[in-house]
Design a protein around this motif. Structure first.
Motif, PDB file in Angstrom:
ATOM      1  N   MET A  39      50.617 -53.529 -20.693  1.00  0.00           N
ATOM      2  CA  MET A  39      51.259 -52.499 -21.486  1.00  0.00           C
ATOM      3  C   MET A  39      52.651 -52.232 -20.937  1.00  0.00           C
ATOM      4  N   PRO A  40      53.591 -51.926 -21.817  1.00  0.00           N
ATOM      5  CA  PRO A  40      54.953 -51.626 -21.373  1.00  0.00           C
ATOM      6  C   PRO A  40      55.025 -50.288 -20.625  1.00  0.00           C
ATOM      7  N   ARG A  41      55.984 -50.202 -19.708  1.00  0.00           N
ATOM      8  CA  ARG A  41      56.220 -48.972 -18.951  1.00  0.00           C
ATOM      9  C   ARG A  41      57.463 -48.293 -19.515  1.00  0.00           C
ATOM     10  N   TYR A  42      57.380 -46.976 -19.682  1.00  0.00           N
ATOM     11  CA  TYR A  42      58.481 -46.165 -20.182  1.00  0.00           C
ATOM     12  C   TYR A  42      58.811 -45.094 -19.152  1.00  0.00           C
ATOM     13  N   TYR A  43      60.078 -44.704 -19.122  1.00  0.00           N
ATOM     14  CA  TYR A  43      60.557 -43.728 -18.144  1.00  0.00           C
ATOM     15  C   TYR A  43      61.087 -42.505 -18.873  1.00  0.00           C
ATOM     16  N   PHE A  44      60.799 -41.340 -18.297  1.00  0.00           N
ATOM     17  CA  PHE A  44      61.164 -40.053 -18.888  1.00  0.00           C
ATOM     18  C   PHE A  44      62.123 -39.357 -17.937  1.00  0.00           C
ATOM     19  N   LEU A  45      63.363 -39.203 -18.387  1.00  0.00           N
ATOM     20  CA  LEU A  45      64.436 -38.682 -17.539  1.00  0.00           C
ATOM     21  C   LEU A  45      64.909 -37.336 -18.078  1.00  0.00           C
ATOM     22  N   PRO A  46      64.470 -36.232 -17.446  1.00  0.00           N
ATOM     23  CA  PRO A  46      64.898 -34.914 -17.919  1.00  0.00           C
ATOM     24  C   PRO A  46      66.371 -34.673 -17.644  1.00  0.00           C
ATOM     25  N   GLY A  47      66.954 -33.757 -18.421  1.00  0.00           N
ATOM     26  CA  GLY A  47      68.355 -33.379 -18.205  1.00  0.00           C
ATOM     27  C   GLY A  47      68.489 -32.627 -16.894  1.00  0.00           C
ATOM     28  N   GLU A  48      69.138 -31.482 -16.917  1.00  0.00           N
ATOM     29  CA  GLU A  48      69.425 -30.736 -15.701  1.00  0.00           C
ATOM     30  C   GLU A  48      68.369 -29.687 -15.381  1.00  0.00           C
ATOM     31  N   SER A  49      67.134 -29.901 -15.773  1.00  0.00           N
ATOM     32  CA  SER A  49      66.079 -28.908 -15.574  1.00  0.00           C
ATOM     33  C   SER A  49      65.573 -28.870 -14.140  1.00  0.00           C
ATOM     34  N   GLY A  50      65.851 -29.894 -13.367  1.00  0.00           N
ATOM     35  CA  GLY A  50      65.330 -29.952 -12.012  1.00  0.00           C
ATOM     36  C   GLY A  50      64.003 -30.680 -11.920  1.00  0.00           C
ATOM     37  N   THR A  51      63.425 -31.030 -13.057  1.00  0.00           N
ATOM     38  CA  THR A  51      62.183 -31.773 -13.070  1.00  0.00           C
ATOM     39  C   THR A  51      62.460 -33.230 -12.705  1.00  0.00           C
ATOM     40  N   ALA A  52      61.609 -33.796 -11.879  1.00  0.00           N
ATOM     41  CA  ALA A  52      61.798 -35.183 -11.440  1.00  0.00           C
ATOM     42  C   ALA A  52      61.496 -36.163 -12.569  1.00  0.00           C
ATOM     43  N   PRO A  53      62.201 -37.290 -12.597  1.00  0.00           N
ATOM     44  CA  PRO A  53      61.876 -38.332 -13.574  1.00  0.00           C
ATOM     45  C   PRO A  53      60.433 -38.809 -13.378  1.00  0.00           C
ATOM     46  N   SER A  54      59.832 -39.308 -14.450  1.00  0.00           N
ATOM     47  CA  SER A  54      58.466 -39.809 -14.376  1.00  0.00           C
ATOM     48  C   SER A  54      58.343 -41.038 -15.266  1.00  0.00           C
ATOM     49  N   ASP A  55      57.197 -41.688 -15.186  1.00  0.00           N
ATOM     50  CA  ASP A  55      56.990 -42.883 -16.009  1.00  0.00           C
ATOM     51  C   ASP A  55      55.532 -42.970 -16.428  1.00  0.00           C
ATOM     52  N   ALA A  56      55.273 -43.832 -17.402  1.00  0.00           N
ATOM     53  CA  ALA A  56      53.908 -44.042 -17.888  1.00  0.00           C
ATOM     54  C   ALA A  56      53.830 -45.380 -18.596  1.00  0.00           C
ATOM     55  N   GLU A  57      52.657 -45.995 -18.522  1.00  0.00           N
ATOM     56  CA  GLU A  57      52.388 -47.189 -19.314  1.00  0.00           C
ATOM     57  C   GLU A  57      51.814 -46.729 -20.646  1.00  0.00           C
ATOM     58  N   LEU A  58      52.463 -47.144 -21.727  1.00  0.00           N
ATOM     59  CA  LEU A  58      52.043 -46.725 -23.066  1.00  0.00           C
ATOM     60  C   LEU A  58      52.012 -47.930 -23.992  1.00  0.00           C
ATOM     61  N   ALA A  59      51.294 -47.797 -25.076  1.00  0.00           N
ATOM     62  CA  ALA A  59      51.071 -48.924 -25.989  1.00  0.00           C
ATOM     63  C   ALA A  59      52.339 -49.449 -26.645  1.00  0.00           C
ATOM     64  N   ASN A  60      53.260 -48.535 -27.034  1.00  0.00           N
ATOM     65  CA  ASN A  60      54.435 -48.971 -27.774  1.00  0.00           C
ATOM     66  C   ASN A  60      55.494 -47.868 -27.769  1.00  0.00           C
ATOM     67  N   GLN A  61      56.611 -48.126 -28.443  1.00  0.00           N
ATOM     68  CA  GLN A  61      57.717 -47.156 -28.474  1.00  0.00           C
ATOM     69  C   GLN A  61      57.321 -45.868 -29.185  1.00  0.00           C
ATOM     70  N   GLU A  62      56.510 -45.959 -30.210  1.00  0.00           N
ATOM     71  CA  GLU A  62      56.080 -44.748 -30.922  1.00  0.00           C
ATOM     72  C   GLU A  62      55.274 -43.842 -29.998  1.00  0.00           C
ATOM     73  N   ALA A  63      54.421 -44.439 -29.180  1.00  0.00           N
ATOM     74  CA  ALA A  63      53.652 -43.658 -28.208  1.00  0.00           C
ATOM     75  C   ALA A  63      54.587 -43.042 -27.161  1.00  0.00           C
ATOM     76  N   ALA A  64      55.628 -43.773 -26.766  1.00  0.00           N
ATOM     77  CA  ALA A  64      56.609 -43.252 -25.807  1.00  0.00           C
ATOM     78  C   ALA A  64      57.394 -42.091 -26.409  1.00  0.00           C
ATOM     79  N   ARG A  65      57.715 -42.180 -27.683  1.00  0.00           N
ATOM     80  CA  ARG A  65      58.424 -41.092 -28.369  1.00  0.00           C
ATOM     81  C   ARG A  65      57.560 -39.836 -28.402  1.00  0.00           C
TER      82      ARG A  65
END
Length: 81
Positions: free
Chosen positions: A1-27
């Motif tokens: 499964m592809p891995r996607y990364y989630f990069l928050p703006g200036e909230s102070g929350t750390a970036p994270s990632d997940a393996e998801l089925a497709n781009q729609e699931a990542a959205r």
């Protein structure tokens, strides 16, 4: 499964990632993570501006840029007595 990364703006929350089925699931996951960030900030006065989150693929290409904007309108200001 592809891995996607989630990069928050200036909230102070750390970036994270997940393996998801497709781009729609990542959205969808990105929307949920942005909503969670807004919920975390709800207990305090959130300044005007934007809460953002970018979703990228494994090579760093930005697939989605999610934006939630907060703007105080004149009617929201307390009226003087």
């Amino acid at each position: 499964m592809p891995r996607y990364y989630f990069l928050p703006g200036e909230s102070g929350t750390a970036p994270s990632d997940a393996e998801l089925a497709n781009q729609e699931a990542a959205r969808s996951e990105g929307l949920l993570r942005l909503a969670d960030e807004l919920r975390r900030q709800a207990h305090r006065r959130v300044p005007q501006g934007e809460c953002t989150l970018k979703v990228t693929d494994d090579s760093g290409v930005v697939l989605f840029h999610l934006i939630s904007a907060i703007r105080d309108m004149p009617a929201a200001r307390p009226r003087p007595r």
